[in-house]
Scaffold this motif. Structure first.
Motif, PDB file in Angstrom:
ATOM      1  N   UNK A 126       0.835  -1.204   0.000  1.00 22.21           N
ATOM      2  CA  UNK A 126       0.000   0.000   0.000  1.00 22.21           C
ATOM      3  C   UNK A 126       0.869   1.252   0.000  1.00 22.21           C
ATOM      4  N   UNK A 127       1.917   1.257   0.813  1.00 16.80           N
ATOM      5  CA  UNK A 127       2.806   2.418   0.866  1.00 16.80           C
ATOM      6  C   UNK A 127       3.465   2.644  -0.491  1.00 16.80           C
ATOM      7  N   UNK A 128       3.855   1.575  -1.159  1.00 17.09           N
ATOM      8  CA  UNK A 128       4.460   1.696  -2.485  1.00 17.09           C
ATOM      9  C   UNK A 128       3.473   2.285  -3.491  1.00 17.09           C
ATOM     10  N   UNK A 129       2.202   1.916  -3.362  1.00 17.11           N
ATOM     11  CA  UNK A 129       1.187   2.443  -4.275  1.00 17.11           C
ATOM     12  C   UNK A 129       1.075   3.962  -4.138  1.00 17.11           C
ATOM     13  N   UNK A 130       0.963   4.439  -2.911  1.00 11.15           N
ATOM     14  CA  UNK A 130       0.819   5.879  -2.698  1.00 11.15           C
ATOM     15  C   UNK A 130       2.113   6.614  -3.048  1.00 11.15           C
ATOM     16  N   UNK A 131       3.252   5.988  -2.760  1.00 17.87           N
ATOM     17  CA  UNK A 131       4.532   6.595  -3.130  1.00 17.87           C
ATOM     18  C   UNK A 131       4.612   6.789  -4.639  1.00 17.87           C
ATOM     19  N   UNK A 132       4.185   5.785  -5.380  1.00  9.25           N
ATOM     20  CA  UNK A 132       4.185   5.864  -6.842  1.00  9.25           C
ATOM     21  C   UNK A 132       3.311   7.017  -7.318  1.00  9.25           C
ATOM     22  N   UNK A 133       2.183   7.236  -6.643  1.00  4.89           N
ATOM     23  CA  UNK A 133       1.279   8.324  -7.011  1.00  4.89           C
ATOM     24  C   UNK A 133       1.901   9.693  -6.740  1.00  4.89           C
ATOM     25  N   UNK A 134       2.764   9.770  -5.747  1.00  2.00           N
ATOM     26  CA  UNK A 134       3.331  11.060  -5.350  1.00  2.00           C
ATOM     27  C   UNK A 134       4.494  11.509  -6.230  1.00  2.00           C
ATOM     28  N   UNK A 135       5.053  10.620  -7.008  1.00  2.00           N
ATOM     29  CA  UNK A 135       6.178  10.995  -7.879  1.00  2.00           C
ATOM     30  C   UNK A 135       5.799  12.113  -8.842  1.00  2.00           C
ATOM     31  N   UNK A 136       4.710  11.976  -9.621  1.00  2.41           N
ATOM     32  CA  UNK A 136       4.385  13.065 -10.556  1.00  2.41           C
ATOM     33  C   UNK A 136       4.012  14.368  -9.867  1.00  2.41           C
ATOM     34  N   UNK A 137       3.487  14.301  -8.648  1.00  4.09           N
ATOM     35  CA  UNK A 137       3.130  15.523  -7.937  1.00  4.09           C
ATOM     36  C   UNK A 137       4.379  16.331  -7.581  1.00  4.09           C
ATOM     37  N   UNK A 138       5.365  15.660  -7.008  1.00  6.27           N
ATOM     38  CA  UNK A 138       6.614  16.348  -6.689  1.00  6.27           C
ATOM     39  C   UNK A 138       7.326  16.822  -7.940  1.00  6.27           C
ATOM     40  N   UNK A 139       7.313  15.995  -8.976  1.00 10.15           N
ATOM     41  CA  UNK A 139       7.958  16.350 -10.243  1.00 10.15           C
ATOM     42  C   UNK A 139       7.325  17.600 -10.848  1.00 10.15           C
ATOM     43  N   UNK A 140       6.000  17.676 -10.788  1.00 11.02           N
ATOM     44  CA  UNK A 140       5.292  18.823 -11.369  1.00 11.02           C
ATOM     45  C   UNK A 140       5.711  20.120 -10.699  1.00 11.02           C
ATOM     46  N   UNK A 141       5.787  20.121  -9.378  1.00 14.07           N
ATOM     47  CA  UNK A 141       6.172  21.334  -8.647  1.00 14.07           C
ATOM     48  C   UNK A 141       7.600  21.739  -8.995  1.00 14.07           C
ATOM     49  N   UNK A 142       8.519  20.767  -9.000  1.00 15.38           N
ATOM     50  CA  UNK A 142       9.908  21.066  -9.302  1.00 15.38           C
ATOM     51  C   UNK A 142      10.115  21.588 -10.705  1.00 15.38           C
ATOM     52  N   UNK A 143       9.447  20.963 -11.662  1.00 11.52           N
ATOM     53  CA  UNK A 143       9.579  21.378 -13.061  1.00 11.52           C
ATOM     54  C   UNK A 143       9.091  22.809 -13.242  1.00 11.52           C
ATOM     55  N   UNK A 144       7.995  23.168 -12.583  1.00  7.44           N
ATOM     56  CA  UNK A 144       7.453  24.515 -12.737  1.00  7.44           C
ATOM     57  C   UNK A 144       8.385  25.562 -12.137  1.00  7.44           C
ATOM     58  N   UNK A 145       8.981  25.281 -10.991  1.00 13.81           N
ATOM     59  CA  UNK A 145       9.948  26.214 -10.411  1.00 13.81           C
ATOM     60  C   UNK A 145      11.174  26.339 -11.314  1.00 13.81           C
ATOM     61  N   UNK A 146      11.610  25.224 -11.887  1.00 18.30           N
ATOM     62  CA  UNK A 146      12.735  25.276 -12.809  1.00 18.30           C
ATOM     63  C   UNK A 146      12.410  26.103 -14.035  1.00 18.30           C
ATOM     64  N   UNK A 147      11.174  25.995 -14.525  1.00 23.48           N
ATOM     65  CA  UNK A 147      10.761  26.769 -15.686  1.00 23.48           C
ATOM     66  C   UNK A 147      10.754  28.262 -15.417  1.00 23.48           C
ATOM     67  N   UNK A 148      10.349  28.645 -14.220  1.00 21.66           N
ATOM     68  CA  UNK A 148      10.367  30.069 -13.848  1.00 21.66           C
ATOM     69  C   UNK A 148      11.787  30.606 -13.879  1.00 21.66           C
ATOM     70  N   UNK A 149      12.706  29.841 -13.295  1.00 22.02           N
ATOM     71  CA  UNK A 149      14.098  30.275 -13.237  1.00 22.02           C
ATOM     72  C   UNK A 149      14.730  30.361 -14.624  1.00 22.02           C
ATOM     73  N   UNK A 150      14.244  29.514 -15.542  1.00 20.72           N
ATOM     74  CA  UNK A 150      14.781  29.520 -16.901  1.00 20.72           C
ATOM     75  C   UNK A 150      14.206  30.648 -17.741  1.00 20.72           C
ATOM     76  N   UNK A 151      13.212  31.361 -17.198  1.00 20.16           N
ATOM     77  CA  UNK A 151      12.664  32.522 -17.894  1.00 20.16           C
ATOM     78  C   UNK A 151      11.658  32.205 -18.973  1.00 20.16           C
TER      79      UNK A 151
END
Length: 272
Positions: A126-151
């Protein structure tokens, strides 16, 4: 308060900003999981409403915070302009599809296990299932912050903060939705909380990696945003929505979905 947060994030390193934002989303997961100390059971109607809310936030975030900016910052016109978003979206879904088939995991209802057969305990699955779901959520936030910095046009600090806030809001009920089934498996309250919050620890890791990747390889940003969106939509359609259809509270789940979508849309438009 929100304006002060946005102003602060504008002054710090984008990778550090992604780390702080995803630590916030993890913290709300831990806070939600802490409800296991105060409740003995979880009403199925409440669970379905929470899961519906989670799905609504994720779908709204996928479009307003990820796909739309990804298309806006893509070069070309007409069908050419949508190619990066389409390719990234497909790759994100395929990535989660691959994890779904390979990584052993168990649904919240403890009735269906997927992935490679393993002797691992049901709690681990069960923990692995929810962990798998959280990968794209964290990735989305990081990618957007990186995009801001890249202008990149279309990526804003306000939009990144809105996404982190929306993900955090839906992580709160998700933390409870993970911890309570573990408690029903006769784990102690402390262990149920520890395992429940641990499922979101992958978000800061994915967030930092996402921001670093975009800063290092700037042209991938439209693809990366759409990749995160595709992965999130896969989770909603394959896992979240079907889980809300297991009982008689489908209408509650649907209204929870509508509420989550509206809140995430309002956050993105209001802050982005």
């Amino acid at each position: 308060m929100i304006d002060q947060v946005i102003a602060y994030f504008e002054t710090i390193d984008p990778i550090l900003a992604a780390l702080y934002a995803t630590i916030f989303t993890w913290f709300l997961t831990a806070l939600g999981a802490a409800l296991v100390f105060f409740f003995k059971t979880m009403n199925r109607a409440v669970l379905d409403g929470m899961l519906g809310f989670t799905g609504g936030v994720m779908v709204a975030a996928s479009f307003w915070s990820l796909l739309a900016p990804g298309i806006e910052m893509s070069p070309g016109e007409g069908f050419i302009r949508v190619i990066p978003a389409a390719v990234g979206f497909l790759l994100g879904a395929v990535f989660l599809y691959g994890l779904d088939k390979i990584l052993p995991h168990l649904h919240i209802n403890f009735k269906e296990s997927e992935g490679i057969k393993t002797p691992w305990h049901r709690t681990t699955l069960l923990i692995l299932a929810i962990t798998m779901h959280n990968i794209p959520e964290g990735l989305a936030v990081g990618v957007l912050f990186g995009g801001v910095a890249s202008g990149f046009e279309g990526a804003t600090i306000g939009g990144a903060v809105a996404l982190a806030l929306g993900i955090g809001l839906q992580n709160f009920p998700e933390g409870f939705a993970v911890a309570m089934p573990l408690r029903r498996q006769r784990l102690s309250r402390t262990k149920s909380w520890l395992y429940g919050q641990a499922s979101a620890l992958v978000e800061p890791i994915a967030g930092v990696l996402g921001a670093w990747a975009v800063l290092t390889f700037e042209p991938i940003l439209p693809y990366a945003l759409s990749f995160a969106a595709g992965a999130m939509i896969f989770v909603v359609v394959e896992e979240v929505i079907p889980e809300t259809q297991q009982d008689k509270f489908t209408d509650i789940a649907t209204m929870g979905f509508i509420g989550g979508f509206i809140i995430m849309m309002a956050l993105d438009v209001g802050l982005g």
